[in-house]
Motif scaffolding. Structure first.
Motif, PDB file in Angstrom:
ATOM      1  N   MET A 178       0.838  -1.193   0.000  1.00  0.00           N
ATOM      2  CA  MET A 178       0.000   0.000   0.000  1.00  0.00           C
ATOM      3  C   MET A 178       0.879   1.251   0.000  1.00  0.00           C
ATOM      4  SD  MET A 178      -2.604  -1.461   2.921  1.00  0.00           S
ATOM      5  CE  MET A 178      -1.237  -2.372   3.680  1.00  0.00           C
ATOM      6  N   ILE A 179       0.344   2.338  -0.520  1.00  0.00           N
ATOM      7  CA  ILE A 179       1.054   3.615  -0.557  1.00  0.00           C
ATOM      8  C   ILE A 179       0.210   4.663   0.166  1.00  0.00           C
ATOM      9  CG2 ILE A 179       1.991   5.432  -2.028  1.00  0.00           C
ATOM     10  CD1 ILE A 179       2.388   3.368  -4.211  1.00  0.00           C
ATOM     11  N   PHE A 180       0.864   5.403   1.093  1.00  0.00           N
ATOM     12  CA  PHE A 180       0.177   6.468   1.822  1.00  0.00           C
ATOM     13  C   PHE A 180       1.009   7.739   1.742  1.00  0.00           C
ATOM     14  CE2 PHE A 180      -1.209   2.520   3.787  1.00  0.00           C
ATOM     15  CZ  PHE A 180      -2.576   2.682   3.775  1.00  0.00           C
ATOM     16  N   ALA A 181       0.330   8.852   1.865  1.00  0.00           N
ATOM     17  CA  ALA A 181       1.009  10.149   1.831  1.00  0.00           C
ATOM     18  C   ALA A 181       0.509  11.016   2.973  1.00  0.00           C
ATOM     19  CB  ALA A 181       0.763  10.853   0.498  1.00  0.00           C
ATOM     20  N   ALA A 182       1.415  11.853   3.486  1.00  0.00           N
ATOM     21  CA  ALA A 182       1.055  12.813   4.526  1.00  0.00           C
ATOM     22  C   ALA A 182       1.803  14.102   4.246  1.00  0.00           C
ATOM     23  CB  ALA A 182       1.405  12.261   5.905  1.00  0.00           C
ATOM     24  N   GLY A 183       1.305  15.156   4.812  1.00  0.00           N
ATOM     25  CA  GLY A 183       1.957  16.446   4.611  1.00  0.00           C
ATOM     26  C   GLY A 183       3.372  16.433   5.165  1.00  0.00           C
ATOM     27  N   SER A 184       4.284  17.066   4.472  1.00  0.00           N
ATOM     28  CA  SER A 184       5.693  17.040   4.883  1.00  0.00           C
ATOM     29  C   SER A 184       5.925  17.767   6.202  1.00  0.00           C
ATOM     30  CB  SER A 184       6.557  17.672   3.783  1.00  0.00           C
ATOM     31  OG  SER A 184       6.118  19.006   3.504  1.00  0.00           O
ATOM     32  N   GLN A 185       5.004  18.634   6.621  1.00  0.00           N
ATOM     33  CA  GLN A 185       5.157  19.359   7.880  1.00  0.00           C
ATOM     34  C   GLN A 185       5.044  18.444   9.100  1.00  0.00           C
ATOM     35  OE1 GLN A 185       2.606  19.548   5.832  1.00  0.00           O
ATOM     36  NE2 GLN A 185       0.643  19.829   6.869  1.00  0.00           N
ATOM     37  N   ASN A 186       4.530  17.225   8.915  1.00  0.00           N
ATOM     38  CA  ASN A 186       4.336  16.317  10.050  1.00  0.00           C
ATOM     39  C   ASN A 186       5.627  15.649  10.517  1.00  0.00           C
ATOM     40  OD1 ASN A 186       1.234  16.226  10.191  1.00  0.00           O
ATOM     41  ND2 ASN A 186       1.629  15.783   8.038  1.00  0.00           N
ATOM     42  N   ASP A 189       9.379  10.738  11.298  1.00  0.00           N
ATOM     43  CA  ASP A 189       9.286   9.865  12.485  1.00  0.00           C
ATOM     44  C   ASP A 189       7.866   9.818  13.044  1.00  0.00           C
ATOM     45  OD1 ASP A 189      11.978   9.298  12.300  1.00  0.00           O
ATOM     46  OD2 ASP A 189      12.564  10.889  13.713  1.00  0.00           O
ATOM     47  N   LYS A 190       7.214  10.956  13.067  1.00  0.00           N
ATOM     48  CA  LYS A 190       5.846  11.000  13.611  1.00  0.00           C
ATOM     49  C   LYS A 190       4.893  10.187  12.729  1.00  0.00           C
ATOM     50  CE  LYS A 190       2.214  14.213  15.094  1.00  0.00           C
ATOM     51  NZ  LYS A 190       1.807  15.639  15.200  1.00  0.00           N
ATOM     52  N   ILE A 191       5.053  10.333  11.400  1.00  0.00           N
ATOM     53  CA  ILE A 191       4.168   9.594  10.487  1.00  0.00           C
ATOM     54  C   ILE A 191       4.422   8.101  10.605  1.00  0.00           C
ATOM     55  CG2 ILE A 191       3.518   9.235   8.085  1.00  0.00           C
ATOM     56  CD1 ILE A 191       4.465  12.124   7.559  1.00  0.00           C
ATOM     57  N   ARG A 192       5.713   7.706  10.638  1.00  0.00           N
ATOM     58  CA  ARG A 192       6.045   6.274  10.725  1.00  0.00           C
ATOM     59  C   ARG A 192       5.494   5.677  12.019  1.00  0.00           C
ATOM     60  NH1 ARG A 192      11.171   6.189   9.486  1.00  0.00           N
ATOM     61  NH2 ARG A 192      11.095   5.049   7.508  1.00  0.00           N
ATOM     62  N   ALA A 193       5.609   6.387  13.121  1.00  0.00           N
ATOM     63  CA  ALA A 193       5.109   5.881  14.402  1.00  0.00           C
ATOM     64  C   ALA A 193       3.598   5.686  14.359  1.00  0.00           C
ATOM     65  CB  ALA A 193       5.492   6.834  15.524  1.00  0.00           C
ATOM     66  N   SER A 194       2.913   6.581  13.708  1.00  0.00           N
ATOM     67  CA  SER A 194       1.456   6.480  13.603  1.00  0.00           C
ATOM     68  C   SER A 194       1.061   5.276  12.756  1.00  0.00           C
ATOM     69  CB  SER A 194       0.890   7.767  13.003  1.00  0.00           C
ATOM     70  OG  SER A 194      -0.520   7.749  13.007  1.00  0.00           O
ATOM     71  N   VAL A 195       1.753   5.097  11.625  1.00  0.00           N
ATOM     72  CA  VAL A 195       1.465   3.945  10.770  1.00  0.00           C
ATOM     73  C   VAL A 195       1.788   2.642  11.490  1.00  0.00           C
ATOM     74  CG1 VAL A 195       2.070   2.769   8.615  1.00  0.00           C
ATOM     75  CG2 VAL A 195       1.822   5.255   8.647  1.00  0.00           C
ATOM     76  N   GLN A 196       2.878   2.643  12.260  1.00  0.00           N
ATOM     77  CA  GLN A 196       3.273   1.434  12.987  1.00  0.00           C
ATOM     78  C   GLN A 196       2.198   1.005  13.980  1.00  0.00           C
ATOM     79  OE1 GLN A 196       6.458  -0.282  12.461  1.00  0.00           O
ATOM     80  NE2 GLN A 196       5.102  -1.798  13.396  1.00  0.00           N
ATOM     81  N   LYS A 197       1.546   1.952  14.611  1.00  0.00           N
ATOM     82  CA  LYS A 197       0.460   1.625  15.544  1.00  0.00           C
ATOM     83  C   LYS A 197      -0.656   0.868  14.821  1.00  0.00           C
ATOM     84  CE  LYS A 197       1.116   5.800  18.389  1.00  0.00           C
ATOM     85  NZ  LYS A 197       0.490   7.089  18.770  1.00  0.00           N
ATOM     86  N   VAL A 198      -0.971   1.330  13.616  1.00  0.00           N
ATOM     87  CA  VAL A 198      -2.046   0.693  12.849  1.00  0.00           C
ATOM     88  C   VAL A 198      -1.661  -0.719  12.450  1.00  0.00           C
ATOM     89  CG1 VAL A 198      -3.412   0.827  10.724  1.00  0.00           C
ATOM     90  CG2 VAL A 198      -2.873   2.913  12.003  1.00  0.00           C
TER      91      VAL A 198
END
Length: 270
Positions: A178-186, A189-198
């Protein structure tokens, strides 16, 4: 018309062939009974010996056909028909039918090859001839697929036995990419940690393998992640949708902002 002559001829024929015909009828009845018993016994033996369920109907029907041919030849011999001539006639008829049904014979041969080499089994998710679906049955001439949207696809075995086949679920586990995108301002590390929880919370994700959360693209407006989750083959779609829904919820909880639609469209073209 001399009825006495006709009666005499009928009596002569009855004397000559009546006993043979009665014996042939008796042999046919007994033979059919025996063939039925052998078919039932064969089915029971294959089930007890746990013969592949794809092979069972094929072997059973093939043996029944052979036994019926043998019975037919035996009855012909009892009646007095020359068996050699009878076999020659059957051979000629078989050749004519074979020439008329070359495509069907190719599918039959393809079905035999599939049953022997087993490139796929009932229940496997495969891609073949431009179609993707779960194998519902391997018949003598065709393979039946059921697509994810519950459509039935019938594919000829001849083509399947001579063309590439992708067995998606043959190994028992499959990777959901799967491919996901988030704003670069986040921040990465924060994005990876959030995805890891899921991924950790996904009930269908395998617990004994390493799942990948990889940054694949950085732009001024967005960060793109490849998320690769391993799951049992049977739960591919459950995992796919569960992770997508989970990331949507988790991003909202963690305050992770998505790129603006216009920015995301520009970023994906870069």
């Amino acid at each position: 018309m001399n009825f006495d002559i006709i009666k005499a001829q009928i009596w002569t024929l009855a004397t000559l062939y009546g006993g043979k015909i009665l014996l042939a009828l008796l042999a046919f009845i007994i033979g059919r009974f025996i063939v039925g018993k052998i078919s039932s016994m064969l089915t029971n033996v294959m089930e007890k010996r746990k013969v592949d369920r794809d092979v069972q109907p094929f072997l059973s029907s093939l043996i029944v056909v052979l036994l019926n041919v043998m019975l037919l030849l035996s009855i012909a011999g009892i009646v007095g028909i020359e068996t050699s001539s009878f076999v020659a006639v059957l051979g000629a008829a078989g050749l004519a039918v074979g020439l008329a049904l070359q495509g069907s014979l190719a599918n039959f041969a393809g079905g035999v090859l599939i049953l022997i080499f087993k490139p796929y089994r009932v229940g496997d998710l495969i891609n073949a001839q431009g179609f993707t679906g779960t194998v519902e049955g391997v018949q003598i001439f065709n393979t039946i697929l059921v697509t994810p949207d519950n459509k039935t696809i019938i594919l000829p075995n001849g083509a399947l036995s001579t063309s590439p086949i992708t067995n998606i679920s043959g190994k028992g586990k499959i990777r959901v990419d799967m491919i996901f995108a988030a704003g670069s301002q986040n921040g990465v590390d924060k994005i990876r940690a959030s995805v890891q929880k899921v991924v950790d919370a996904c009930p269908t994700a395998l617990k004994d393998v390493q799942h990948d959360i990889l940054v694949t693209k950085l732009t001024e407006n967005a960060i793109f992640f490849d998320v690769r989750v391993w799951t049992p083959s049977a739960t591919y779609w459950e995992t796919y949708y569960d992770v997508h829904e989970g990331i949507s919820r988790q991003f909202a909880i963690d305050g992770i902002q998505a790129p603006k639609p216009a920015e995301l469209s520009i970023a994906m073209k870069q």
